[in-house]
Design a protein around this motif. Structure first.
Motif, PDB file in Angstrom:
ATOM      1  N   MET A   1       0.829  -1.206   0.000  1.00 27.24           N
ATOM      2  CA  MET A   1       0.000   0.000   0.000  1.00 27.24           C
ATOM      3  C   MET A   1       0.863   1.254   0.000  1.00 27.24           C
ATOM      4  SD  MET A   1      -3.346  -0.274  -0.215  1.00 27.24           S
ATOM      5  CE  MET A   1      -4.030   1.180   0.592  1.00 27.24           C
ATOM      6  N   SER A   2       1.992   1.204   0.686  1.00 22.21           N
ATOM      7  CA  SER A   2       2.869   2.379   0.731  1.00 22.21           C
ATOM      8  C   SER A   2       3.564   2.617  -0.599  1.00 22.21           C
ATOM      9  CB  SER A   2       3.907   2.227   1.853  1.00 22.21           C
ATOM     10  OG  SER A   2       4.835   1.198   1.563  1.00 22.21           O
ATOM     11  N   ALA A   3       3.599   1.585  -1.465  1.00 21.99           N
ATOM     12  CA  ALA A   3       4.128   1.764  -2.810  1.00 21.99           C
ATOM     13  C   ALA A   3       3.090   2.380  -3.737  1.00 21.99           C
ATOM     14  CB  ALA A   3       4.593   0.425  -3.375  1.00 21.99           C
ATOM     15  N   THR A   4       1.815   2.273  -3.361  1.00 20.76           N
ATOM     16  CA  THR A   4       0.719   2.812  -4.163  1.00 20.76           C
ATOM     17  C   THR A   4       0.270   4.174  -3.658  1.00 20.76           C
ATOM     18  OG1 THR A   4      -0.041   0.571  -4.659  1.00 20.76           O
ATOM     19  CG2 THR A   4      -1.656   2.342  -4.942  1.00 20.76           C
ATOM     20  N   SER A   5       0.421   4.397  -2.351  1.00 21.07           N
ATOM     21  CA  SER A   5      -0.061   5.634  -1.733  1.00 21.07           C
ATOM     22  C   SER A   5       0.832   5.985  -0.557  1.00 21.07           C
ATOM     23  CB  SER A   5      -1.506   5.454  -1.249  1.00 21.07           C
ATOM     24  OG  SER A   5      -1.564   4.467  -0.213  1.00 21.07           O
ATOM     25  N   ALA A   6       0.771   7.240  -0.147  1.00 24.17           N
ATOM     26  CA  ALA A   6       1.437   7.650   1.092  1.00 24.17           C
ATOM     27  C   ALA A   6       0.519   7.282   2.249  1.00 24.17           C
ATOM     28  CB  ALA A   6       1.703   9.147   1.072  1.00 24.17           C
ATOM     29  N   VAL A   7       0.975   6.445   3.151  1.00 24.19           N
ATOM     30  CA  VAL A   7       0.138   5.969   4.252  1.00 24.19           C
ATOM     31  C   VAL A   7       0.132   7.024   5.356  1.00 24.19           C
ATOM     32  CG1 VAL A   7      -0.208   4.174   5.975  1.00 24.19           C
ATOM     33  CG2 VAL A   7       0.632   3.568   3.674  1.00 24.19           C
ATOM     34  N   ALA A   8      -1.000   7.728   5.488  1.00 27.04           N
ATOM     35  CA  ALA A   8      -1.104   8.760   6.517  1.00 27.04           C
ATOM     36  C   ALA A   8      -1.296   8.154   7.896  1.00 27.04           C
ATOM     37  CB  ALA A   8      -2.264   9.699   6.201  1.00 27.04           C
ATOM     38  N   ALA A   9      -2.007   7.025   7.964  1.00 25.93           N
ATOM     39  CA  ALA A   9      -2.221   6.368   9.252  1.00 25.93           C
ATOM     40  C   ALA A   9      -2.755   4.967   9.031  1.00 25.93           C
ATOM     41  CB  ALA A   9      -3.197   7.154  10.123  1.00 25.93           C
ATOM     42  N   VAL A  10      -2.364   4.083   9.924  1.00 26.81           N
ATOM     43  CA  VAL A  10      -2.914   2.736  10.000  1.00 26.81           C
ATOM     44  C   VAL A  10      -3.827   2.709  11.221  1.00 26.81           C
ATOM     45  CG1 VAL A  10      -2.387   0.297  10.367  1.00 26.81           C
ATOM     46  CG2 VAL A  10      -0.905   1.694   8.902  1.00 26.81           C
ATOM     47  N   LEU A  11      -5.054   2.212  11.024  1.00 21.22           N
ATOM     48  CA  LEU A  11      -6.045   2.156  12.095  1.00 21.22           C
ATOM     49  C   LEU A  11      -6.395   0.690  12.354  1.00 21.22           C
ATOM     50  CD1 LEU A  11      -7.765   4.967  10.280  1.00 21.22           C
ATOM     51  CD2 LEU A  11      -7.525   5.199  12.743  1.00 21.22           C
ATOM     52  N   PRO A  12      -5.730   0.038  13.312  1.00 21.16           N
ATOM     53  CA  PRO A  12      -5.957  -1.388  13.541  1.00 21.16           C
ATOM     54  C   PRO A  12      -7.325  -1.645  14.179  1.00 21.16           C
ATOM     55  CG  PRO A  12      -3.884  -0.644  14.528  1.00 21.16           C
ATOM     56  CD  PRO A  12      -4.678   0.568  14.203  1.00 21.16           C
ATOM     57  N   LYS A  13      -8.017  -2.667  13.693  1.00 16.70           N
ATOM     58  CA  LYS A  13      -9.259  -3.093  14.346  1.00 16.70           C
ATOM     59  C   LYS A  13      -8.915  -3.635  15.727  1.00 16.70           C
ATOM     60  CE  LYS A  13     -12.578  -5.085  12.010  1.00 16.70           C
ATOM     61  NZ  LYS A  13     -13.697  -4.107  11.885  1.00 16.70           N
ATOM     62  N   PRO A  14      -9.606  -3.171  16.765  1.00 15.22           N
ATOM     63  CA  PRO A  14      -9.139  -3.401  18.140  1.00 15.22           C
ATOM     64  C   PRO A  14      -8.999  -4.857  18.543  1.00 15.22           C
ATOM     65  CG  PRO A  14     -10.787  -1.660  18.089  1.00 15.22           C
ATOM     66  CD  PRO A  14     -10.758  -2.259  16.719  1.00 15.22           C
TER      67      PRO A  14
ATOM     68  N   VAL B   1       4.788  -2.436  12.783  1.00 17.24           N
ATOM     69  CA  VAL B   1       4.088  -1.445  11.968  1.00 17.24           C
ATOM     70  C   VAL B   1       4.281  -0.041  12.539  1.00 17.24           C
ATOM     71  CG1 VAL B   1       1.781  -0.683  11.225  1.00 17.24           C
ATOM     72  CG2 VAL B   1       2.426  -3.097  11.054  1.00 17.24           C
ATOM     73  N   GLN B   2       4.289   0.079  13.860  1.00 12.16           N
ATOM     74  CA  GLN B   2       4.494   1.391  14.493  1.00 12.16           C
ATOM     75  C   GLN B   2       5.849   1.985  14.150  1.00 12.16           C
ATOM     76  OE1 GLN B   2       3.683   0.257  18.575  1.00 12.16           O
ATOM     77  NE2 GLN B   2       1.774   1.428  18.598  1.00 12.16           N
ATOM     78  N   SER B   3       6.811   1.142  13.850  1.00 15.48           N
ATOM     79  CA  SER B   3       8.140   1.652  13.491  1.00 15.48           C
ATOM     80  C   SER B   3       8.183   2.213  12.076  1.00 15.48           C
ATOM     81  CB  SER B   3       9.185   0.536  13.635  1.00 15.48           C
ATOM     82  OG  SER B   3       9.009  -0.460  12.634  1.00 15.48           O
ATOM     83  N   LEU B   4       7.134   1.957  11.292  1.00 16.87           N
ATOM     84  CA  LEU B   4       7.120   2.368   9.888  1.00 16.87           C
ATOM     85  C   LEU B   4       6.054   3.402   9.554  1.00 16.87           C
ATOM     86  CD1 LEU B   4       7.527  -1.188   8.296  1.00 16.87           C
ATOM     87  CD2 LEU B   4       9.300   0.569   8.498  1.00 16.87           C
ATOM     88  N   TYR B   5       4.919   3.349  10.232  1.00 14.13           N
ATOM     89  CA  TYR B   5       3.782   4.201   9.875  1.00 14.13           C
ATOM     90  C   TYR B   5       3.143   4.763  11.139  1.00 14.13           C
ATOM     91  CZ  TYR B   5       4.229   0.842   6.037  1.00 14.13           C
ATOM     92  OH  TYR B   5       4.721   0.027   5.055  1.00 14.13           O
ATOM     93  N   PRO B   6       2.454   5.902  11.031  1.00 11.25           N
ATOM     94  CA  PRO B   6       1.635   6.351  12.166  1.00 11.25           C
ATOM     95  C   PRO B   6       0.508   5.336  12.423  1.00 11.25           C
ATOM     96  CG  PRO B   6       1.948   8.117  10.551  1.00 11.25           C
ATOM     97  CD  PRO B   6       2.430   6.854   9.897  1.00 11.25           C
ATOM     98  N   VAL B   7       0.321   4.954  13.655  1.00  6.20           N
ATOM     99  CA  VAL B   7      -0.737   4.018  14.029  1.00  6.20           C
ATOM    100  C   VAL B   7      -1.649   4.716  15.021  1.00  6.20           C
ATOM    101  CG1 VAL B   7      -1.289   1.802  15.106  1.00  6.20           C
ATOM    102  CG2 VAL B   7       0.724   2.001  13.623  1.00  6.20           C
TER     103      VAL B   7
END
Length: 373
Positions: free
Chosen positions: A45-58, A69-75
């Motif tokens: 997904m990061s190759a297709t778009s800039a990932v602004a945030a990942v929102l994990p289902k709780p 994932v937290q080391s790579l993207y805003p979560v």
């Protein structure tokens, strides 16, 4: 995931993103399960778009995966409440991705309640939504008007393999939790609420495990289909659950409401295919029933003269054991990537859409090239 498996998966997704390249630069907000295989999809997904945030289902967060994932993207934390209030939802996406061309990757219709406001008032542009689940498909379909494209992969033929294996994993996890407290399900009466693709797989798997299966679906066509497959059918939810010792909810749209629980037989086990708030109206029971943990992921609900057991707090029971469905899940993930790219090109008008058959065939060929052997 072992290094060779990771390399093969990354190569598969690289092939997909080359086949379906993004157009103009886009940003994405991604609702997702954070299971062990998910980082590869997020890398794609990061190759297709800039990932602004990942929102994990709780209820589907693997701690090791979360840390990676937290080391790579805003979560960010995810809840229904966040997007139920349009003002709060707008403030959130302005803070997270203000002024950008935005694709919302959804699992469960989280963005649906505030979508019109987001499209109309966001400082950037909401290019569209990609929805992964039947529950979410129904939420978007129920809106009076869709002001942007919503591409649903929930009913894609590429999802059929995943849905079949999800049904089997649901039965595996329910059986494992029941066995952990010294009980067995073999030769019991079971009920499946909802006879969509996952519900059908659950019913077939239960029958293969020597349970007697009754099916209820609000859609009479699906009840006819269940009958044609040799399952007993019921005319109402109450009739369906009355004699069931195991009830599995797979409607994607509130299978059991507050008044329905009284119809459960004493000692019944109750499990869901998706989030508890989507299938089970458990919150009103908190003041009526005493709730006592009686085992791992097993809670006894008791009121004078009546009791039943809820597995995994009403959440998707297969996530207790990782919800593994093998490499077939990557077919749908690839379709999500293709849909994201399609939105970046502006290929769809506002409304509910599915991906073209030719795109699905291309994805299937790529998958076969990487995973057939």
């Amino acid at each position: 995931m072992e290094s060779p498996e990771r390399a093969r998966l990354d190569a598969f997704f690289r092939h997909v993103t080359e086949q379906f390249p993004a157009g103009a630069p886009v940003t994405s907000l991604i609702v997702t399960h954070l299971l062990s295989e998910r980082p590869a999809f997020l890398r794609a997904m990061s190759a297709t778009s800039a990932v602004a945030a990942v929102l994990p289902k709780p209820r589907s967060i693997d701690q090791h995966t979360l840390e990676a994932v937290q080391s790579l993207y805003p979560v960010h934390d995810l809840s229904r409440e966040l997007f139920a209030d349009s003002t709060r939802a707008l403030d959130y996406i302005e803070e997270t991705a203000g002024g950008q061309d935005l694709v919302l990757a959804d699992i469960g219709g989280y963005f649906a309640p505030s979508l019109s406001t987001l499209v109309e008032k966001f400082s950037g542009r909401v290019l569209g939504v990609v929805e992964d689940t039947e529950n979410g498909h129904q939420r978007y379909a129920a809106l009076d008007q869709l002001r942007c494209p919503v591409i649903s992969v929930a009913r894609s033929p590429l999802k059929d393999c995943e849905d079949h294996l999800v049904g089997r994993s649901i039965v595996f996890s329910a059986d494992a939790l029941v066995r952990a407290r010294g009980d067995i399900l073999t030769s019991r009466n079971a009920c499946v609420l909802g006879f969509g693709k996952v519900g059908r797989a659950i019913a077939q798997t239960l029958r293969a495990h020597d349970l007697r299966v009754t099916v209820f679906d609000k859609d009479p066509v699906r009840r006819v289909q269940a009958h044609a497959h040799g399952f007993r059918t019921a005319a109402t939810t109450t009739e369906a659950v009355r004699d069931a010792e195991l009830v599995l909810c797979a409607t994607g749209n509130l299978a059991l409401r507050q008044d329905d629980f009284a119809a459960l037989r004493n000692g019944a086990y109750l499990a869901s295919v998706t989030s508890s708030e989507d299938e089970l109206e458990l919150t009103p029971l908190q003041d009526l029933y005493q709730r006592v943990p009686v085992g791992e992921q097993l809670t006894r609900y008791e009121i004078t003269g009546h009791y039943f057991y809820v597995l995994a707090d009403g959440g998707a029971v297969n996530f207790v054991h990782g919800a593994a469905v093998g490499t077939y899940i990557h077919l749908v993930q690839a379709e999500i990537l293709a849909a994201t790219a399609a939105l970046s090109h502006g290929r769809f008008e506002p409304g509910l859409h599915s991906m073209p058959a030719a795109d699905r065939q291309a994805i299937a060929r790529i998958w076969l090239g990487h995973f057939e052997r």
